[in-house]
Design a protein around this motif. Structure first.
Motif, PDB file in Angstrom:
ATOM      1  N   VAL B 249       0.822  -1.205   0.000  1.00 30.55           N
ATOM      2  CA  VAL B 249       0.000   0.000   0.000  1.00 30.55           C
ATOM      3  C   VAL B 249       0.867   1.272   0.000  1.00 30.55           C
ATOM      4  O   VAL B 249       0.546   2.252  -0.665  1.00 30.55           O
ATOM      5  CB  VAL B 249      -1.010  -0.033   1.168  1.00 30.55           C
ATOM      6  CG1 VAL B 249      -0.319  -0.032   2.518  1.00 30.55           C
ATOM      7  CG2 VAL B 249      -1.974   1.127   1.073  1.00 30.55           C
ATOM      8  N   ASP B 251       3.788   1.549  -1.348  1.00 31.83           N
ATOM      9  CA  ASP B 251       4.324   1.675  -2.698  1.00 31.83           C
ATOM     10  C   ASP B 251       3.250   2.203  -3.647  1.00 31.83           C
ATOM     11  O   ASP B 251       3.524   3.056  -4.500  1.00 31.83           O
ATOM     12  CB  ASP B 251       4.835   0.318  -3.184  1.00 31.83           C
ATOM     13  CG  ASP B 251       5.517   0.427  -4.529  1.00 31.83           C
ATOM     14  OD1 ASP B 251       6.276   1.395  -4.712  1.00 31.83           O
ATOM     15  OD2 ASP B 251       5.281  -0.428  -5.389  1.00 31.83           O
ATOM     16  N   ALA B 252       2.028   1.715  -3.484  1.00 36.16           N
ATOM     17  CA  ALA B 252       0.945   2.171  -4.358  1.00 36.16           C
ATOM     18  C   ALA B 252       0.734   3.668  -4.194  1.00 36.16           C
ATOM     19  O   ALA B 252       0.611   4.411  -5.173  1.00 36.16           O
ATOM     20  CB  ALA B 252      -0.343   1.420  -4.032  1.00 36.16           C
ATOM     21  N   MET B 253       0.723   4.130  -2.943  1.00 35.47           N
ATOM     22  CA  MET B 253       0.519   5.565  -2.712  1.00 35.47           C
ATOM     23  C   MET B 253       1.689   6.372  -3.266  1.00 35.47           C
ATOM     24  O   MET B 253       1.488   7.394  -3.933  1.00 35.47           O
ATOM     25  CB  MET B 253       0.365   5.792  -1.199  1.00 35.47           C
ATOM     26  CG  MET B 253      -0.009   7.207  -0.834  1.00 35.47           C
ATOM     27  SD  MET B 253      -1.567   7.746  -1.552  1.00 35.47           S
ATOM     28  CE  MET B 253      -1.123   9.343  -2.176  1.00 35.47           C
ATOM     29  N   GLN B 255       3.757   5.518  -5.625  1.00 36.10           N
ATOM     30  CA  GLN B 255       3.754   5.429  -7.078  1.00 36.10           C
ATOM     31  C   GLN B 255       2.730   6.380  -7.693  1.00 36.10           C
ATOM     32  O   GLN B 255       3.018   7.072  -8.660  1.00 36.10           O
ATOM     33  CB  GLN B 255       3.485   3.979  -7.502  1.00 36.10           C
ATOM     34  CG  GLN B 255       2.954   3.796  -8.917  1.00 36.10           C
ATOM     35  CD  GLN B 255       3.909   4.317  -9.973  1.00 36.10           C
ATOM     36  OE1 GLN B 255       5.107   4.414  -9.748  1.00 36.10           O
ATOM     37  NE2 GLN B 255       3.378   4.706 -11.120  1.00 36.10           N
TER      38      GLN B 255
END
Lengths: 56, 535, 241
Positions: B249, B251-253, B255
């Motif tokens: 999560v 990394d998703a944010m 990215q």
């Protein structure tokens, strides 16, 4: 650690609004400050009247 | 020169290290080596040239801008060709010729990087050199750093694109290049920032013209985004593979904080800088409201940074972050429309020029598409809309309304304006061809965007349709089959856009190579393309 | 002259600093709390890590850009849950460096594809998707079964992942290459493999050719594990909001 997270989230949730208002006020003040008007107008005009070489 | 030698050595070291384990990085080492040796030859050649005269200091240094524009157009044609190829692949999947490098997954980043960084980035660097010197009334402080920035940046693009063909990728969208290319870009980018600040420091007026603010924001924020999002640990210094410092999560944010702000500061702020210089200059009218441009600037700089999480609605990201992203995305409409309105209002009173001059019309249409796609973006960031649009072609349509309609049109407009100024021509070789390019680009964009809107909305609706017995009506495959006609239409739209770019290249080439004294071929374009406002 | 010059220069740097401050705060506020989040979202002490073979498969998935068309994130929407399975939890991608949530579904979501189809189906589908699904528009990956998987340096990959927070042990790192081979060509230290990575580890030749360990083996091993590293999503629902 738990408190840490809640604190951070709480901060994130509340601070943003104040920050937003302060930012908007600062930007608007700067842009609409009467003394700046002359400078802005000159800047906008200057790029149109361009002599094609550096000033020194 | 010493730098090139060092670079060549690094290339050799990379090649050797890669060779040690047969890693694809080996190939990149050779590319770096050849690249630096090539430029070393050019430099050595120049070493024997006569000492440049002092009079050069009395004019702007435009050679890097010229080179940058030519390179940008070359990237445009290359990357649009790849883009159209992958578009056909989605309609006819066996057009890969059975090779590993030509599958959709490997070509897609070639297209996105080629357009964003190759075409967009080079155009931004070239025009920023031009604009910063003109608005500061100052020559660049030295001749080495602009070349270092331009050539170094293109080495980065080259490493990135060749890497994807070989499968070297971090898989982070729009930040795919691996760690060594990322480090190299940081070096280049810091030089770019210093060059910009040093040129501004030599300026005549205490006030910095607003276009420079946008360019500066572009340089600074892209640096922050790039460094944070690419934090990674290489598996080995002898190999290309690295592992992102972030996971799941976080990394998703990170990215999408990067991804969305790459749109904001690479594809918006930089190009707004272009707009705020070339549009008033071409129209011969000062910007409608300088104040609005400043308010818009701080609005964009501030709001965009919060908006990234709208890419992650309904995912495992905490809901308060999603809501925050949505709120700011909606508010973002205000500064975006301020900018679009400012551009269009500047043209008030000069509409006859827009009618007659395709170059100015490029810029006008870009401002219109900017307004449209920012509205669409804010709309799609609303959670309930996003539930339908996310993962579908609607997103692709939105991105291309922005990329083709706004970014590419403003770039083409600016290039058509700046080429005659830089090469000291009276006007473009053929205004009629500019006209042709305009209509091809506009038609291509509209076909593309409408095809994707249709397919995206159909797709989204089919995925969520229930039948009377309460089960899902369509299989995924049904929705995919329904896309076929739209994929063909999209590829045709892209083809028109590509042809337009090729026409543009020809026109620019002929403009450069026509001796300045020679009469232009006669055609019936009513106004000379190079309208000097003072006249 | 020098005085004014200095003032001017200060101004451009002030502008630069202002831009940096204004721009970075949004990101800081949104991202910083996520790093202390471990305590507030679901946790799963039994979460497995990727075996070296699965990791290699994941790297092939990345290399071929599969993420460009396949998402691995089931949203909290009814139709998605019915189509793909229980919605994805944050904990399920906690060892994913980087995450592969994806942004586009040109093909279906793969978050819970593991175990839905047989190895043979996957192998045939990857070799030529249109042989299995005539309308498919996926590229062919027929060369994967011919290219030998490079296992020699997998220890380095595990070590790098440990540096960013994945709990690989020294033993796992030391035996990484052998483990990758063992998982796909059921001979060698299978007992040790099960001990290190858990009894649920799937050990078999994934591409149906047990003589060599191919890239196909690795990719299918990865696909078959998707959604199966943690049972957290299948537990009785604990509402997130």
């Amino acid at each position: 650690m738990n408190i840490d997270h809640h604190m951070l989230v709480g901060f994130a949730k509340s601070f943003g609004l104040f920050y937003l208002l302060a930012m908007a006020a600062a930007a608007l003040l700067y842009a609409c400050w009467p003394a700046n008007k002359k400078r802005f107008d000159k800047a906008a005009r200057d790029i149109i009247e361009d002599e094609d070489k550096p000033w020194r | 020169m010493a730098i090139l030698v060092v670079l060549a050595a690094v290339g050799l070291a990379m090649a050797a290290a890669g060779a040690g384990r047969a890693d694809p990085m080996q190939t990149h080492g050779f590319i770096v080596l050849l690249f630096s040796l090539g430029f070393l030859c050019v430099l050595l050649n120049g070493y024997f040239a006569p000492e440049p005269s002092e009079t050069r200091l009395e004019s702007y240094y435009d050679d890097p801008s010229k080179a940058g524009i030519v390179i940008a157009m070359a990237w445009a044609v290359f990357a649009m060709f790849i883009g159209d190829w992958v578009a056909w692949l989605l309609a006819f999947p066996d057009l890969t010729f059975d090779a590993a490098w030509s599958s959709f997954g490997r070509l897609r980043p070639v297209h996105t990087t080629g357009i964003i960084f190759g075409f967009g980035g080079n155009a931004l660097i070239a025009t920023s050199f031009h604009v910063m010197q003109r608005t500061s009334r100052a020559r660049m402080p030295d001749q080495f750093s602009p070349w270092f920035v331009l050539i170094g940046y293109n080495l980065f693009c080259l490493l990135a694109v060749t890497g994807y063909f070989m499968g070297i990728t971090q898989s982070k969208e729009y930040a795919e290049p691996e760690w060594y290319a990322d480090i190299w870009l940081v070096i280049v980018w810091v030089t770019y920032l210093l060059l910009y600040l040093r040129t501004l420091a030599r300026r005549k007026e205490p006030h910095i013209y607003v276009a420079n603010w946008y360019y500066l924001a572009f340089i600074l924020v892209v640096a922050i985004l790039h460094i944070v999002n690419n934090l990674a640990v290489p598996a080995s210094f002898a190999g290309a593979k690295s592992y992102s410092a972030f996971s799941g999560v976080q990394d998703a944010m990170t990215q999408w904080w990067y991804g969305h702000n790459a749109v904001a500061f690479f594809l918006t702020a930089g190009f707004l800088g272009m707009l705020y210089y070339y549009l008033p200059k071409r129209a011969g009218r000062p910007i409608y409201s300088y104040r609005m441009s400043i308010i818009g600037f701080w609005g964009i700089t501030f709001f965009y940074m919060w908006a990234g999480s709208h890419h992650l609605h309904y995912t495992a990201l905490p809901q308060w972050v999603q809501t925050l992203g949505m709120t700011f995305s909606v508010m973002l409409l205000v500064p975006s429309w301020i900018a679009a309105a400012n551009a269009l209002l500047t043209l008030n009173g000069a509409w006859h020029k827009v009618r007659d001059d395709a170059t100015l019309r490029f810029m006008m249409m870009a401002a219109v598409f900017y307004g449209l796609s920012t509205f669409e973006g804010s709309f799609m960031a609303i959670r309930s809309v996003n539930a339908l649009s996310h993962y579908t072609d609607w997103t692709i349509g939105h991105v291309h309304a922005g990329a083709m309609g706004w970014v590419a049109l403003i770039t083409f407009g600016s290039i058509y304006a700046v080429v005659p100024w830089l090469w000291k021509r009276e006007r473009m070789y053929s205004p009629a061809l500019v006209e042709v390019h305009f209509w091809l680009a506009l038609a291509g964009t509209l076909i593309y965007v409408f095809a994707m809107w249709n397919s995206g909305i159909i797709q989204g609706l089919m995925w969520r349709t229930y039948n009377d017995s309460g089960t899902l009506t369509y299989s995924f495959l049904d929705s995919m089959v329904a896309m076929h006609p739209y994929y063909v239409a999209r590829a045709i739209g892209g083809l028109l856009f590509l042809i337009g770019a090729i026409v543009g290249c020809y026109n620019i080439w002929m403009t450069i190579h026509r001796p300045s004294g020679a009469p232009a071929p006669s055609d019936d374009a009513p106004l000379p393309a190079n309208l000097q406002p003072a006249e | 002259m020098f005085g004014t010059h200095y003032r001017i220069e200060r101004k451009s740097i002030a502008l630069a600093v202002a831009i940096m401050i204004v721009a970075s705060i949004g990101g800081l506020i949104e991202i910083a709390p996520l790093f202390t989040i471990d305590d507030t979202v679901e946790s799963d002490p039994d979460m497995r890590v990727y075996t070296p073979l699965e990791l290699a498969g994941r790297n092939i998935y990345i290399r071929e850009g599969c993420y460009a068309c396949h998402s691995q994130m089931i949203r909290t929407l009814q139709d998605e849950v019915e189509r793909y399975g229980p919605y994805s939890l944050a904990v399920e991608s906690q060892y994913d460096h980087p995450m592969l949530w994806g942004s586009k579904r040109t093909g279906p979501d793969l978050a819970r594809i593991g175990g839905k189809y047989s190895d043979q189906w996957h192998t045939a589908h990857l070799k030529n998707p249109r042989e299995v699904v005539p309308q498919s528009i996926m590229p062919r990956y027929n060369w994967l079964s011919e290219s030998q998987l490079r296992t020699k340096h997998l220890g380095d990959d595990l070590r790098a992942l440990r540096a960013v927070g994945v709990p690989y042990s020294d033993e796992m790192i030391a035996t990484a290459s052998a483990d990758a081979v063992a998982q796909a060509s059921p001979e060698g230290d299978i007992a040790g493999l099960g001990e290190r990575y858990g009894d649920a580890t799937q050990i078999r030749s994934f591409d149906g050719d047990s003589r060599t360990v191919s890239e196909m083996d690795a990719l299918v091993a990865y696909l078959q594990i998707l959604g199966k590293l943690s049972d957290a999503a299948h537990q009785p629902p604990t509402p997130k909001e």
